[in-house]
Design a protein around this motif. Structure first.
Motif, PDB file in Angstrom:
ATOM      1  N   ASP A  97       0.833  -1.214   0.000  1.00  0.00           N
ATOM      2  CA  ASP A  97       0.000   0.000   0.000  1.00  0.00           C
ATOM      3  C   ASP A  97       0.862   1.256   0.000  1.00  0.00           C
ATOM      4  N   GLY A  98       2.037   1.174   0.640  1.00  0.00           N
ATOM      5  CA  GLY A  98       2.940   2.324   0.654  1.00  0.00           C
ATOM      6  C   GLY A  98       3.468   2.644  -0.736  1.00  0.00           C
ATOM      7  N   THR A 100       1.995   2.556  -3.446  1.00  0.00           N
ATOM      8  CA  THR A 100       1.033   3.281  -4.294  1.00  0.00           C
ATOM      9  C   THR A 100       1.165   4.796  -4.126  1.00  0.00           C
ATOM     10  N   GLU A 101       1.993   5.233  -3.148  1.00  0.00           N
ATOM     11  CA  GLU A 101       2.232   6.672  -2.969  1.00  0.00           C
ATOM     12  C   GLU A 101       3.416   7.154  -3.807  1.00  0.00           C
ATOM     13  N   GLU A 102       4.134   6.231  -4.428  1.00  0.00           N
ATOM     14  CA  GLU A 102       5.299   6.605  -5.228  1.00  0.00           C
ATOM     15  C   GLU A 102       4.845   7.103  -6.606  1.00  0.00           C
ATOM     16  N   ASN A 125      -2.287  -4.933   0.624  1.00  0.00           N
ATOM     17  CA  ASN A 125      -2.511  -3.821   1.555  1.00  0.00           C
ATOM     18  C   ASN A 125      -2.565  -4.316   2.998  1.00  0.00           C
ATOM     19  N   GLN A 134      -2.116   3.766   6.938  1.00  0.00           N
ATOM     20  CA  GLN A 134      -2.549   4.314   5.639  1.00  0.00           C
ATOM     21  C   GLN A 134      -3.311   5.637   5.804  1.00  0.00           C
ATOM     22  N   ARG A 137      -1.273   8.677   5.831  1.00  0.00           N
ATOM     23  CA  ARG A 137      -0.376   8.866   4.687  1.00  0.00           C
ATOM     24  C   ARG A 137      -1.090   9.255   3.415  1.00  0.00           C
ATOM     25  N   GLN A 138      -2.385   8.871   3.307  1.00  0.00           N
ATOM     26  CA  GLN A 138      -3.071   9.059   2.024  1.00  0.00           C
ATOM     27  C   GLN A 138      -4.289   9.963   2.196  1.00  0.00           C
ATOM     28  N   PRO A 141      -7.736   7.510   1.295  1.00  0.00           N
ATOM     29  CA  PRO A 141      -7.251   6.165   1.607  1.00  0.00           C
ATOM     30  C   PRO A 141      -8.122   5.062   0.999  1.00  0.00           C
ATOM     31  N   ILE A 143      -7.605   3.050  -2.220  1.00  0.00           N
ATOM     32  CA  ILE A 143      -6.656   2.881  -3.335  1.00  0.00           C
ATOM     33  C   ILE A 143      -7.399   2.525  -4.625  1.00  0.00           C
ATOM     34  N   ARG A 146      -8.818   5.575  -6.331  1.00  0.00           N
ATOM     35  CA  ARG A 146      -7.731   6.337  -6.976  1.00  0.00           C
ATOM     36  C   ARG A 146      -7.322   5.659  -8.289  1.00  0.00           C
TER      37      ARG A 146
END
Ligand SMILES: Cc1ncc(C[n+]2csc(CCOP(=O)(O)OP(=O)(O)O)c2C)c(N)n1
Ligand SMILES: [Mg+2]
Length: 269
Positions: A97-98, A100-102, A125, A134, A137-138, A141, A143, A146
């Motif tokens: 899941d992390g 997907t922030e890249e 996830n 999550q 961070r998002q 949230p 995913i 998005r």
């Protein structure tokens, strides 16, 4: 397991540093994996990669990386090559899941949709990136929501429900082979132990045992085990224990790589 059981041997997977299960589920060699953990020359990367960099190209395990998000783009590149060669094989790309922030995640989704690549994106996830939930961070949230914005179907699944996972994976893989373009699965799971290593970390205070308990009680391995006849299960467990003992002995008896190996495989010969 649930995804890889829907793949053929010609299909390939790319994963992350948390990739032991992926490597084994796609048919990676157990002896070579354990030897790699020991840093031995018989390991799957000749002892140079370690636990986080498993590879078995003969089985379609194309590689894993400790750098979050990187193999997502590698996987799409491979899928592009398969498409240009009119191959019937497909690619499955696994990440957290992390990841997907890249930025590379967004860029790769866009390219995969544009080129209708035969790639299945699988987000495992576990709700955490190291110690950060999550929701911290998002901004959004969700995913799947998005991902749908990029123009591909996305579905959330319970990672402990193996039969459903397999069924949905089979459907997705069939659509990919039919040339329908990329798909995304978000598979909910949970990390029982600390980010790296075998210890519990509830004393750190970023999460508590009560959050973990339902995931542990509902574990997929237990659930599948309960479906089996007890004698059959005992037989499987005996065979697996013997296989693991054999791999451990193989790794322990193997040699460390010689110093002359140090500068080999740095550049392609
Ligand atoms: C590009 C990059 N940024 C940061 C890190 C440090 N880091 C290692 S693991 C990790 C968390 C990734 O979380 P997730 O993608 O959810 O995977 P999980 O560990 O939960 O399986 C981070 C930030 C890294 N290895 N690579
Ligand atoms: Mg995570």
């Amino acid at each position: 397991m649930g995804i890889c059981a829907a793949l053929r041997s010609e299909d390939v997977v790319f994963g992350t540093y948390r990739g032991h299960a992926l490597y084994l589920a796609k048919g990676g060699d157990l002896r070579a994996m354990v030897a790699e953990l020991f840093g031995k020359e018989t390991g799957c990367t000749k002892g140079k990669g370690g636990s986080m960099h498993l590879i078995d190209t003969a089985q379609g395990v194309m590689g894993m990386s400790a750098v979050v998000g990187t193999t997502i783009a590698n996987a799409a590149g491979y899928a592009y090559a398969l498409k240009l060669r009119r191959s019937s094989a497909i690619v499955a790309s696994f990440f957290g899941d992390g990841a997907t922030e890249e930025g590379v995640f967004a860029e790769t989704l866009n390219f995969a949709v544009l080129k209708r690549l035969p790639i299945l994106f699988v987000c495992e996830n576990n709700q955490y990136a190291i110690h950060t939930h999550q929701s911290q961070r998002q901004g959004l949230p969700d995913i799947c929501q998005r991902v749908r914005g990029f123009g591909l179907p996305a579905e959330r699944l319970d990672g402990n429900d193996l039969p459903t996972l397999l069924h949905v994976a089979e459907e997705a893989v069939a659509a990919l082979r039919a040339g329908e373009g990329p798909r995304f699965l978000e598979v909910m799971t949970y990390r029982w132990r600390e980010h790296v290593g075998p210890n519990l970390d509830f004393h750190l205070g970023y999460r508590d045992q009560a959050e973990a308990d339902p995931w542990i009680a509902n574990d997929a391995v237990c659930r599948v085990g309960q479906l089996l006849d007890p004698d059959e299960r005992e037989q499987i467990e005996r065979e697996v224990e013997a296989e693991v003992a054999d791999a451990l002995a193989f790794a322990q008896e193997s040699a460390f790589p010689p110093a002359s190996e140090l500068l080999c495989d740095v550049f392609k010969e």
